[in-house]
Design an enzyme around this catalytic site. Structure first.
Site, mmCIF file in Angstrom:
data_model
loop_
_atom_site.group_PDB
_atom_site.id
_atom_site.type_symbol
_atom_site.label_atom_id
_atom_site.label_comp_id
_atom_site.label_asym_id
_atom_site.label_seq_id
_atom_site.Cartn_x
_atom_site.Cartn_y
_atom_site.Cartn_z
ATOM 1 N N GLU A 32 -7.721 -13.481 -29.965
ATOM 2 C CA GLU A 32 -6.930 -13.905 -29.280
ATOM 3 C C GLU A 32 -5.944 -12.397 -29.467
ATOM 4 O O GLU A 32 -5.372 -11.474 -28.221
ATOM 5 C CB GLU A 32 -5.192 -13.959 -29.809
ATOM 6 C CG GLU A 32 -6.313 -16.416 -29.841
ATOM 7 C CD GLU A 32 -6.703 -16.983 -30.121
ATOM 8 O OE1 GLU A 32 -7.385 -17.898 -30.245
ATOM 9 O OE2 GLU A 32 -7.329 -16.382 -31.356
ATOM 10 N N GLN A 75 -6.263 -20.563 -24.968
ATOM 11 C CA GLN A 75 -6.993 -21.823 -24.896
ATOM 12 C C GLN A 75 -6.109 -23.077 -25.427
ATOM 13 O O GLN A 75 -6.001 -23.601 -24.561
ATOM 14 C CB GLN A 75 -7.725 -21.940 -25.749
ATOM 15 C CG GLN A 75 -9.127 -22.948 -25.495
ATOM 16 C CD GLN A 75 -10.392 -22.886 -26.226
ATOM 17 O OE1 GLN A 75 -10.825 -23.050 -26.783
ATOM 18 N NE2 GLN A 75 -12.005 -22.890 -25.126
ATOM 19 N N PHE A 76 -5.327 -23.308 -25.876
ATOM 20 C CA PHE A 76 -4.540 -23.429 -26.796
ATOM 21 C C PHE A 76 -3.198 -22.707 -26.629
ATOM 22 O O PHE A 76 -3.148 -21.736 -27.766
ATOM 23 C CB PHE A 76 -4.006 -24.820 -27.747
ATOM 24 C CG PHE A 76 -5.393 -25.635 -27.084
ATOM 25 C CD1 PHE A 76 -5.366 -26.190 -26.505
ATOM 26 C CD2 PHE A 76 -7.243 -25.020 -27.261
ATOM 27 C CE1 PHE A 76 -5.997 -28.021 -25.690
ATOM 28 C CE2 PHE A 76 -7.704 -26.387 -27.087
ATOM 29 C CZ PHE A 76 -7.337 -27.667 -26.790
ATOM 30 N N ALA A 77 -1.843 -23.293 -25.892
ATOM 31 C CA ALA A 77 -0.214 -22.315 -26.342
ATOM 32 C C ALA A 77 -0.766 -21.974 -28.278
ATOM 33 O O ALA A 77 -0.568 -20.698 -28.707
ATOM 34 C CB ALA A 77 0.054 -22.896 -26.490
ATOM 35 N N ASP A 78 -0.446 -23.098 -29.211
ATOM 36 C CA ASP A 78 -1.113 -22.670 -30.692
ATOM 37 C C ASP A 78 -1.421 -21.371 -30.522
ATOM 38 O O ASP A 78 -1.133 -21.116 -31.811
ATOM 39 C CB ASP A 78 -1.276 -24.017 -31.263
ATOM 40 C CG ASP A 78 -0.624 -25.104 -30.375
ATOM 41 O OD1 ASP A 78 -0.574 -26.179 -31.603
ATOM 42 O OD2 ASP A 78 -1.528 -25.689 -28.849
ATOM 43 N N PHE A 79 -2.353 -21.474 -30.392
ATOM 44 C CA PHE A 79 -3.442 -20.262 -30.420
ATOM 45 C C PHE A 79 -2.739 -18.722 -30.819
ATOM 46 O O PHE A 79 -2.870 -17.830 -30.883
ATOM 47 C CB PHE A 79 -4.980 -20.390 -29.764
ATOM 48 C CG PHE A 79 -6.085 -21.300 -30.058
ATOM 49 C CD1 PHE A 79 -5.506 -22.248 -30.962
ATOM 50 C CD2 PHE A 79 -7.042 -22.020 -29.577
ATOM 51 C CE1 PHE A 79 -5.880 -23.777 -31.383
ATOM 52 C CE2 PHE A 79 -7.314 -23.000 -29.460
ATOM 53 C CZ PHE A 79 -7.437 -24.017 -30.717
ATOM 54 N N HIS A 93 -2.586 -27.933 -31.243
ATOM 55 C CA HIS A 93 -3.222 -28.227 -30.020
ATOM 56 C C HIS A 93 -2.402 -28.992 -29.737
ATOM 57 O O HIS A 93 -2.162 -29.159 -28.245
ATOM 58 C CB HIS A 93 -4.540 -29.853 -30.104
ATOM 59 C CG HIS A 93 -6.012 -28.531 -30.439
ATOM 60 N ND1 HIS A 93 -5.875 -28.652 -32.057
ATOM 61 C CD2 HIS A 93 -6.638 -27.707 -30.022
ATOM 62 C CE1 HIS A 93 -6.947 -27.544 -32.222
ATOM 63 N NE2 HIS A 93 -7.168 -27.153 -31.308
#
Length: 668
Positions: free
Chosen positions: A407, A429-433, A474
């Site tokens: 990222e 891919q997910f905001a968490d990442f 996620h």
């Protein structure tokens, strides 16, 4: 042994066939850098500049690389690369003003040293975190490759910087995408006081290139002829055969990391060894011995340079100190953006939230013919949510780019694209990442326009939110990480119509935008949406319901939770405000409603402490206190990570407590 002979034995200059004018230019550029540094060290002791990172002993790398590149090719230097700036012929008084924090510098007094860039000279300065500029170079090189410019991008870091994750991400991306980047590693022995032996456990940094399938060369960084000749040859080849190359320059830092650090931790015999390899003194001796430079010419060159330095210093000293201007400071955080409204002329179609995002992306790709989208699995696979399904067939893999799992490196590449004039959209891919790409977002993208007037024309898509049983990694809705960072815009729609129009505007906006898309809304919310391309303004909330009893402020999935509660409590006469964008924030609509109803409840999905509801509550209390009939109420999720099991997730979410809190506030 004579002095000149010892110099001659240090370097083999004669093997390269360079004409006299090039040799003299190399010397002049190195000497200019050296004499400026010596002057700066005097000024530092006099308290006339605040800090100095010395490149004495390393001049041949900066000068040699810069002279080997074409003027239109970008260079991303570090704080010990004065020779890059001077060899590109930046007026000296502007550099001196930069170091004194004056207006004729490049950052208007907002940053110091070499923390700046200038499009006029195709130089992109560092940030203190070192590593991100490696990924930024990738983006610039990608733009060159996309536009068939046949240009090289050179980026510098030190041996210490190769320990950062950004280094490895950047090399991997550059190799996978075969980008024309020269990764210039100045191996000068120490990262501050930490010796190279404690930075990496291989014989040469160049050895690391093998793991990325990358070509590498080791160059004597104190031999100006070797640096210039080899880099010229490699750069010429890369322009015709694009690929990344790692260059390890063996050199030494003759002074401290910065002047206050000193060099007591360096063994004296090591200092003595490298002193004999001084690039300026050795090359000067070679030019005189081979009658390329006479003693008189040498004296004249030095005198002319000293005169130039003093004249430009006088000009910098004569410039007035910067007077703080509140309006200028606030206005320069973002690049000015004049919103252009595009109205849809065609029909409407009922589509899902996810379809609205996909349509907006597709139509924006058509609107901006060079727009690039990047993310993990977004090409043939269409992304984990299938938002970009079919895009490769429409726009090709050059513009719809699968990325490695990195990222940070991809955000940096997006910044590089922006520097080269290309818009991009990055999908997390997910905001968490996004936590893996946090540094370049909050320290590079957010601050670039304020620092040196360079926009970060990047949209980062953030699939977010709970309610789908995805667990702690996620499910986060982490908008508060970014709403507090000046320079970023944050958009968070709740409906397909808003998602499509706001995403189009976010892409048109030259500033960095975090675009939150709640996963639980993707396939559950439908709405009639124009089929044509259209835009909606940022910073304008939507008043979904009107009433006089209470004001409800929400965004994202929380808007739908509020609607559900109001639908089952028909007696509640409420204003329901969907914020739509969190930065900029539509305080006018919030305040107007608060003054009308006298009671305000703010519903957010994020946990309570430090969330945006806290700031909205404070703003209302500060600006509408005399109109309020009750304290402002915040309703948020539990102060825990987000659990997986549905019964635990339901307990966690603020949705489960909103109705009770709303009724209690009405009865206050």
């Amino acid at each position: 042994m004579s002095t000149n002979t010892s110099f001659e034995n240090n370097f083999n200059y004669s093997q390269y066939n360079l004409n006299t004018s090039v040799l003299v230019d190399l010397y002049k550029n190195m000497l200019l850098s050296r004499l400026i540094e010596e002057k700066m060290l005097i000024l530092l002791r006099q308290g006339k500049i605040s800090k100095w990172f010395s490149g004495i002993g390393q001049e041949s790398i900066s000068v040699g690389v810069t002279m080997a590149l074409n003027l239109e090719e970008y260079i991303l230097p570090m704080h010990r690369n004065l020779g890059v700036f001077t060899t590109r012929h930046i007026p000296l008084y502007r550099l001196f003003c930069q170091w004194q924090g004056k207006a004729s510098g490049f950052t208007k007094g907002r940053d110091r040293s070499f923390h700046f860039g200038t499009q006029d000279y195709k130089i992109v300065g560092m940030i203190s975190h070192l590593g991100p500029q490696l990924g930024v170079a990738n983006g610039i090189a990608l733009a060159s490759k996309l536009n068939n410019k046949h240009q090289v991008t050179a980026v510098f870091t030190g041996e210490g910087g190769t320990s950062e994750g950004d280094f490895h991400e950047a090399l991997n991306i550059a190799s996978v995408w075969q980008l024309p980047v020269l990764f210039c590693i100045e191996n000068n022995g120490y990262g501050l006081s930490t010796p190279a032996s404690e930075q990496y456990n291989c014989e040469h940094i160049a050895d690391k290139a093998l793991g990325y399938g990358m070509e590498a060369h080791i160059i004597d960084g104190n031999n100006i002829i070797e640096v210039y000749s080899k880099v010229s040859e490699i750069a010429k080849n890369i322009r015709e055969n694009p690929r990344p190359v790692l260059l390890e320059f063996k050199t030494f830092r003759m002074r401290g990391h910065e002047e206050a650090s000193g060099t007591k931790y360096v063994p004296q015999d090591l200092m003595d060894f490298w002193a004999k390899k001084d690039p300026v003194i050795n090359f000067q001796a070679y030019l005189r011995e081979h009658h390329i430079l006479s003693e008189g010419e040498e004296v004249k060159i030095k005198a002319d340079i000293i005169h130039e330095i003093n004249d430009h210093l006088d000009k910098a000293y004569a410039e007035d100190e910067i007077l703080p201007d509140l309006i200028n400071e606030l206005n320069d955080v973002y690049k000015p953006f004049k919103y252009q409204e595009f109205k849809a002329n065609g029909g409407f179609k009922e589509i899902r939230f996810i379809d609205a995002v996909s349509e907006s992306l597709r139509q924006s790709m058509e609107q901006h013919s060079d727009l690039v989208i990047m993310g993990q699995d977004i090409a043939e696979y269409g992304g984990v949510f299938k938002i970009t399904e079919g895009f490769v067939e429409l726009f090709g893999k050059e513009r719809v780019r699968n990325t490695p799992i990195c990222e940070s490196g991809i955000v940096e590449a997006a910044m590089g694209l922006s520097i080269a004039g290309i818009k991009s959209v990055v999908e997390m891919q997910f905001a968490d990442f996004v936590s893996s790409g946090f540094n370049p977002i909050v320290n590079y993208l957010a601050k670039s326009h304020y620092r040196w007037n360079q926009e970060a024309d990047v949209v980062i898509r953030m699939p977010c939110g709970a309610g789908v049983g995805a667990g702690p990694f996620h499910s986060q809705t982490n908008e508060a990480w970014f709403t507090k960072t000046p320079g970023l815009k944050v958009v968070y729609p709740a409906f397909p119509y808003d998602a499509k129009g706001l995403l189009a505007t976010s892409i048109n906006d030259p500033n960095p935008v975090l675009f939150f898309e709640h996963k639980a809304l993707y396939r559950n919310i439908r709405q009639n949406v124009p089929t044509d391309y259209y835009t909606l303004p940022l910073g304008k909330a939507s008043l979904l319901k009107e009433g006089n009893d209470i004001s409800i402020v929400a965004f994202g999935a929380a808007v739908h939770w509020a609607i559900e509660v109001l639908d089952t409590n028909n007696h509640i006469n409420a204003d329901l405000i969907d914020l739509r964008t969190l930065q900029p924030l539509d305080t006018e609509t919030i305040f107007s409603s608060a003054k009308k109803t006298g009671k305000v409840i703010i519903l957010q999905e994020d946990s309570l402490f430090g969330g945006i509801a806290s700031d909205i509550s404070s703003l209302i209390m500060e600006n509408c206190f005399e109109y309020l009939d009750a304290p402002v109420k915040r309703v948020a999720s539990l102060e825990t990570p987000i659990p997986f099991a549905s019964q635990l997730e339901n307990q966690y979410l603020s949705k489960s407590r909103f109705e009770k809190e709303l009724i209690e506030l009405l009865e206050y």
